[in-house]
Scaffold this motif. Structure first.
Motif, short mmCIF file in Angstrom:
data_model
loop_
_atom_site.label_atom_id
_atom_site.label_comp_id
_atom_site.label_asym_id
_atom_site.label_seq_id
_atom_site.Cartn_x
_atom_site.Cartn_y
_atom_site.Cartn_z
N THR A 151 11.08 27.79 2.73
CA THR A 151 10.40 26.56 2.29
C THR A 151 10.70 25.39 3.21
O THR A 151 9.83 24.56 3.47
N GLU A 152 11.94 25.31 3.68
CA GLU A 152 12.39 24.14 4.43
C GLU A 152 11.49 23.85 5.63
O GLU A 152 11.20 22.69 5.94
N GLY A 153 11.03 24.87 6.31
CA GLY A 153 10.17 24.67 7.46
C GLY A 153 8.78 24.17 7.12
O GLY A 153 8.07 23.65 7.99
N PHE A 154 8.39 24.33 5.86
CA PHE A 154 7.06 23.89 5.43
C PHE A 154 7.09 22.49 4.82
O PHE A 154 6.06 21.98 4.37
N ARG A 155 8.24 21.87 4.77
CA ARG A 155 8.37 20.55 4.16
C ARG A 155 8.02 19.46 5.17
O ARG A 155 8.90 18.78 5.69
N ASN A 156 6.76 19.34 5.47
CA ASN A 156 6.31 18.26 6.35
C ASN A 156 4.95 17.77 5.88
O ASN A 156 4.46 18.17 4.83
N ASN A 157 4.32 16.94 6.67
CA ASN A 157 3.09 16.28 6.24
C ASN A 157 1.89 17.21 6.11
O ASN A 157 0.84 16.80 5.62
N HIS A 158 2.02 18.45 6.55
CA HIS A 158 0.87 19.36 6.53
C HIS A 158 0.89 20.32 5.34
O HIS A 158 -0.10 21.00 5.09
N PHE A 159 2.02 20.37 4.61
CA PHE A 159 2.14 21.32 3.51
C PHE A 159 2.67 20.63 2.26
O PHE A 159 3.50 19.73 2.35
N GLU A 160 2.21 21.09 1.12
CA GLU A 160 2.70 20.60 -0.17
C GLU A 160 3.19 21.81 -0.98
O GLU A 160 2.42 22.72 -1.27
#
Length: 412
Positions: free
Chosen positions: A17-26
């Protein structure tokens, strides 16, 4: 720009999950059966919420033990706390979990990997007779149930390389059967065997990354793996990953950074400049083990992996010197670490610190750095459970590259 909505299955502490925690993923929901790992997931959601609200001092107060976990929860909305579902995914719970997630018709992706112990080559001979009753073997079918329920545009399924050679109770390779079941659900897949050491992680760790899309978008699979391939980095040594961490001895705790750093540490571990160092405590060890540690680490510094039966005879206490000869193993300073696994929670004999003078096994924080977790990531709720969560995780440095590859692939 609209975000990709993600459901995270078999989450663990949230390394993937940590790698997906940016402005492109919710992240819509995490589903995880372990209570301690679920607390880590909730805590991480709170961290990002407070960070985005410019209130990280509240998070630091928790790390400094000025706030209890319950008091920290009061600073986050209930909807945020409800994002983590602390349930085992099984026949009895799956309808409840679907209800908790809600009627989303726009889920973009599903990520996660079922527990890998069933497929591991370690202990495979002993587990041979358990195959007929080991439900972990078929947990991937629940993953497929989620694909049928939410029809995402893509999914990422991570597991150990032993999955590729694992044979089921009928003596057949399981992976071709899995492939067929994914196809029957309307998805095509492909996989790559990834070594995390090639992606900026200070650890040799081979994992199978399966990427799947609806059969109507088959061209996306090859594009994704090309994007991922383009994000390889040079090898990272343990010395580089440990830069700035203080020295300590067996049984000691030291959460004060040294005033040194490097670009790698700044990029991956100290993104939050106000980070408080935590969980940098070394296990206490028996005197005989410490003598073994010193001998093993000294040999490693000279390029030799000393076997148990090669130790000074006065240090050998086990009767069987023909088995488990690598029960003690040191890290090398100038190379990536060997694979960190959950067994580190039982003892640190396989993860002896490379500095002979420190003479100890690695700390939770050092294990977290080897696994690629940022220093502001806190693992609930004990040293033992922290080590288990780290050992079972997908390295966030790799998951960040997976997320980037997905973003670039889907946007194109």
């Amino acid at each position: 720009m609209e975000k990709f909505k993600i459901i995270d299955l078999f989450s663990g502490a949230g390394g993937l999950t940590e790698g997906f925690r940016n402005n492109h993923f919710e992240i819509i929901k995490h589903i995880e059966k372990d209570t301690a790992a679920s607390r880590s997931l909730i805590l991480r959601d709170i961290f990002y919420y407070l960070k985005n609200s410019n209130k990280l001092d509240i998070y630091n107060n928790y790390l400094s033990k000025e706030l209890s976990f319950e008091q920290l929860l009061e600073h986050a909305p209930q909807t945020l706390l409800d994002k983590t579902i602390n349930k085992e995914i099984c026949e009895e719970t799956i309808d409840f979990i679907f209800k908790e997630i809600g009627d989303y018709s726009d889920i973009s992706g599903i990520i996660g990997g079922p527990p890998c112990q069933a497929y591991s080559t370690i202990g495979r001979a002993q587990n041979k007779n358990k195959k007929a009753t080991d439900g972990r073997i078929y947990l991937y079918r629940y993953y497929i149930d989620f694909l049928k329920q939410y029809r995402p545009q893509f999914f990422v399924f991570e597991n150990v390389k032993g999955l590729l050679s694992f044979k089921d109770a009928d003596g057949d390779l399981l992976f071709p059967k899995m492939h067929e079941e994914f196809q029957n659900a309307g998805y095509e897949i492909d996989y790559r065997l990834i070594n995390t050491a090639e992606y900026g992680v200070a650890q040799k760790r081979e994992r199978v990354i399966i990427f799947g899309v609806p059969k109507t978008n088959l061209n996306l699979i090859e594009k994704f793996f090309k994007e991922l391939e383009s994000q390889k980095e040079g090898l990272i040594s343990v010395k580089k990953a440990f830069k700035g961490l203080p020295k300590l001895h067996s049984g000691q705790e030291n959460n004060n950074y040294k005033k040194v750093s490097n670009s790698y540490v700044d990029k991956y571990f100290k993104k939050n400049k106000n980070v408080i160092l935590t969980q940098n405590i070394a296990r206490p060890n028996r005197e005989n083990d410490l003598k073994i540690y010193k001998e093993i680490a000294s040999a490693k510094s000279k390029g030799k992996n000393l076997k148990y039966n090669e130790l000074d005879p006065s240090l050998i206490t086990h009767k069987h010197t023909d088995k488990f000869l690598d029960r003690f193993k040191a890290l090398g300073w100038d190379v990536p670490s060997h694979t960190v696994v959950a067994h580190i929670a039982k003892d640190g004999h396989h993860y002896i610190h490379p500095d002979v003078n420190q003479n100890r096994s690695i700390t939770v924080r050092e294990a977290a750095r080897i696994q690629g977790f940022p220093d502001d990531f806190y693992f609930e709720n004990s040293r033992t459970s922290a080590f288990v969560q780290i050992g079972n995780a997908v390295p966030p440095i790799l998951s960040e590259k997976i997320a980037s590859a997905i973003k670039n692939t889907m946007r194109k």
